[in-house]
Scaffold this motif. Structure first.
Motif, PDB file in Angstrom:
ATOM      1  N   GLU A  74      -0.210  -8.079  -4.056  1.00  0.00           N
ATOM      2  CA  GLU A  74      -1.127  -7.054  -4.541  1.00  0.00           C
ATOM      3  C   GLU A  74      -0.456  -5.700  -4.340  1.00  0.00           C
ATOM      4  OE1 GLU A  74      -5.222  -7.465  -3.005  1.00  0.00           O
ATOM      5  OE2 GLU A  74      -4.524  -9.368  -2.173  1.00  0.00           O
ATOM      6  N   LEU A 114       0.849  -1.186   0.000  1.00  0.00           N
ATOM      7  CA  LEU A 114       0.000   0.000   0.000  1.00  0.00           C
ATOM      8  C   LEU A 114       0.886   1.237   0.000  1.00  0.00           C
ATOM      9  CD1 LEU A 114      -2.469  -1.162   2.812  1.00  0.00           C
ATOM     10  CD2 LEU A 114      -2.776  -1.412   0.340  1.00  0.00           C
ATOM     11  N   THR A 131      -9.946  -4.491   1.680  1.00  0.00           N
ATOM     12  CA  THR A 131      -8.790  -5.059   0.971  1.00  0.00           C
ATOM     13  C   THR A 131      -7.862  -5.782   1.939  1.00  0.00           C
ATOM     14  OG1 THR A 131      -8.857  -3.324  -0.710  1.00  0.00           O
ATOM     15  CG2 THR A 131      -6.766  -4.490  -0.420  1.00  0.00           C
ATOM     16  N   ARG A 175     -10.349   5.894  -0.624  1.00  0.00           N
ATOM     17  CA  ARG A 175     -10.693   4.472  -0.674  1.00  0.00           C
ATOM     18  C   ARG A 175     -10.512   3.866   0.711  1.00  0.00           C
ATOM     19  NH1 ARG A 175      -7.831  -0.121  -4.580  1.00  0.00           N
ATOM     20  NH2 ARG A 175      -8.619  -1.955  -3.481  1.00  0.00           N
ATOM     21  N   ILE A 178      -1.292  -1.632  -4.396  1.00  0.00           N
ATOM     22  CA  ILE A 178      -2.296  -0.571  -4.447  1.00  0.00           C
ATOM     23  C   ILE A 178      -1.591   0.762  -4.231  1.00  0.00           C
ATOM     24  CG2 ILE A 178      -4.323   0.435  -3.323  1.00  0.00           C
ATOM     25  CD1 ILE A 178      -5.198  -2.388  -2.632  1.00  0.00           C
ATOM     26  N   LEU A 218      -9.517   1.118   2.941  1.00  0.00           N
ATOM     27  CA  LEU A 218      -8.651  -0.032   2.717  1.00  0.00           C
ATOM     28  C   LEU A 218      -8.995  -1.239   3.577  1.00  0.00           C
ATOM     29  CD1 LEU A 218      -5.250   1.870   2.497  1.00  0.00           C
ATOM     30  CD2 LEU A 218      -6.523   0.866   0.590  1.00  0.00           C
TER      31      LEU A 218
END
Length: 239
Positions: A201, A173, A229, A224, A203, A226
């Motif tokens: 992943e 992140l 996620t 967003r 982001i 999080l």
């Protein structure tokens, strides 16, 4: 694992409280830790983080922890240390000898929030977070006890150096407007993970800078949330 440039910060920071509360409300045991800070802190800072994992295993029954299901997460300098915990299990010189020699520091997955992933490629940025192409070591020389950029310890201390095909899954992140740790650090880690075929992943949040939590950045709400996620990532990989 809290941030602070490896030289400051505390386990009781507001960000850690927000994140740990989110995780606890979802049914996880959430732990925020302190570790050695300042000049020459390496590798004791990493040993302290690994001993926190071992402590949980040594006291699993006391705290209601499943010793087979442990993740590690951190922000900024703590993100760097979280990655190092995850990627260097069993490596000579990077594992503490005491006080839990019979327990492993292995983790099932790792969440890196805007941490340095390669000390040697980190760049300065404009105030808006745009990388300038100029390298910066920040506080690394004094924290790692290095004389200059050629010191081998800086490569050893860079998470990308330790990525292997069996490294645990990673959630990355980062904010694209990060003026402290350039977002290219996140992209570099993702590239290395992809090369080694490690589940991950990435982001990157537009218009967001450093030191955000799952829902907020400073006093602002993130564009967003999080939490879904992060919780979905943990649900997939803590089995």
């Amino acid at each position: 694992i809290h941030g602070g440039g490896w030289t400051g910060g505390t386990k009781s920071e507001a960000r850690a409280k927000e994140i740990c509360t989110t995780l606890a409300e979802a049914g996880y045991v959430a732990v925020s830790i302190d570790y050695k800070l300042g000049n020459g802190a390496w590798p004791q800072n990493l040993h302290d983080c690994k001993n926190a994992v071992r402590f949980l295993r040594a006291n699993a029954e006391r705290f209601g922890v499943d010793p087979q299901r442990i993740a590690v997460a951190g922000g900024s300098a703590g993100g760097h240390l979280a990655l190092m915990v995850a990627f260097t299990t069993g490596q000579a010189g990077l594992e503490p000898a005491a006080p839990y020699p019979t327990f492993t520091s292995e983790v099932d997955c790792v969440i890196n929030m805007y941490g340095i992933t390669n000390i040697l490629t980190r760049q300065t940025t404009t105030p808006e977070g745009k990388p300038t192409g100029e390298r910066t070591l920040g506080t690394a020389l004094r924290v790692f006890g290095a004389a200059d950029a050629a010191a081998p310890v800086l490569r050893v201390g860079s998470p990308v150096t330790h990525v292997r095909s069996d490294s645990p899954p990673v959630l990355i992140l980062h904010g694209r407007a990060d003026a402290t740790v350039d977002y290219l650090q996140a992209e570099e880690l993702a590239w290395v993970l992809a090369r080694e075929k490690v589940p991950h992943e990435l982001i990157i949040l537009d218009g967001v800078g450093h030191t955000f939590a799952f829902q907020t950045w400073g006093k602002k709400k993130l564009s967003r949330d999080l939490r879904p996620t992060v919780l979905a990532f943990l649900e997939r990989h803590l089995k």
